[in-house]
Design a protein around this motif. Structure first.
Motif, short mmCIF file in Angstrom:
data_model
loop_
_atom_site.label_atom_id
_atom_site.label_comp_id
_atom_site.label_asym_id
_atom_site.label_seq_id
_atom_site.Cartn_x
_atom_site.Cartn_y
_atom_site.Cartn_z
N GLN A 1 -5.24 2.91 11.44
CA GLN A 1 -5.27 1.46 11.23
C GLN A 1 -3.83 0.98 11.37
O GLN A 1 -3.02 1.20 10.48
CB GLN A 1 -5.83 1.10 9.86
N GLY A 2 -3.52 0.41 12.51
CA GLY A 2 -2.14 0.04 12.78
C GLY A 2 -1.30 1.29 12.88
O GLY A 2 -1.62 2.22 13.60
N ALA A 3 -0.23 1.32 12.10
CA ALA A 3 0.67 2.48 12.11
C ALA A 3 0.26 3.55 11.10
O ALA A 3 0.87 4.61 11.05
CB ALA A 3 2.09 2.02 11.81
N GLN A 4 -0.77 3.26 10.30
CA GLN A 4 -1.13 4.19 9.23
C GLN A 4 -2.34 5.03 9.60
O GLN A 4 -3.25 4.58 10.29
CB GLN A 4 -1.45 3.41 7.95
N LEU A 5 -2.33 6.26 9.09
CA LEU A 5 -3.47 7.16 9.22
C LEU A 5 -4.16 7.25 7.86
O LEU A 5 -3.51 7.45 6.83
CB LEU A 5 -3.03 8.56 9.64
N ILE B 1 -7.82 17.46 -1.56
CA ILE B 1 -9.28 17.34 -1.65
C ILE B 1 -9.66 16.54 -2.89
O ILE B 1 -10.51 15.65 -2.84
CB ILE B 1 -9.96 18.73 -1.66
N SER B 2 -9.04 16.86 -4.02
CA SER B 2 -9.33 16.14 -5.26
C SER B 2 -9.09 14.65 -5.11
O SER B 2 -9.90 13.82 -5.54
CB SER B 2 -8.47 16.72 -6.39
N GLN B 3 -7.97 14.27 -4.50
CA GLN B 3 -7.65 12.86 -4.30
C GLN B 3 -8.66 12.20 -3.36
O GLN B 3 -9.10 11.08 -3.59
CB GLN B 3 -6.23 12.69 -3.75
N ASN C 1 -4.53 6.75 2.61
CA ASN C 1 -3.52 6.95 3.64
C ASN C 1 -2.47 7.94 3.14
O ASN C 1 -2.48 8.32 1.96
CB ASN C 1 -2.92 5.63 4.12
N VAL C 2 -1.59 8.33 4.01
CA VAL C 2 -0.58 9.35 3.67
C VAL C 2 0.29 8.87 2.51
O VAL C 2 0.58 9.64 1.59
CB VAL C 2 0.27 9.71 4.90
#
Length: 101
Positions: free
Chosen positions: A70-74, A28-30, A37-38
């Motif tokens: 977005q593409g392969a990223q969440l 949450i802080s981040q 993204n992950v």
């Protein structure tokens, strides 16, 4: 208790359950700083990728987080601003208590 009070108490308990681990509070802080993204989250929070994914999934299913592909990223973002308000209020109070003691 009335049905309305029961509903409020139940929702509050659900939110506190979702926020009950330090990793989720760090997430949450981040995300208060913006969508990430992950990989970005893993770069700032020391946890294994499968563990991170599990926490993100729990927070997403609870409605605390939103996500987009977005593409392969969440990419994840805060979807429920109430979560931010609660986290800031509790963190501020804890910081005051730590400073006083």
């Amino acid at each position: 208790m009335s049905d309305e009070v029961d509903e409020v108490v139940d929702k509050a308990a659900e939110l506190f359950a979702v926020l009950s681990t330090p990793i989720r509070l760090r997430i949450i802080s981040q995300l208060c700083q913006g969508e990430k993204n992950v990989g970005q989250l893993l770069g700032s929070i020391d946890v294994a990728q499968p563990n991170m994914s599990q926490h993100l999934n729990i927070m997403y299913r609870s409605g605390v987080l939103g996500k987009r592909r977005q593409g392969a990223q969440l990419f994840y973002r805060i979807a429920d601003e109430t979560t931010v308000v609660v986290c800031r209020a509790v963190s501020t109070q804890v910081a005051i208590d730590v400073a006083v003691n």
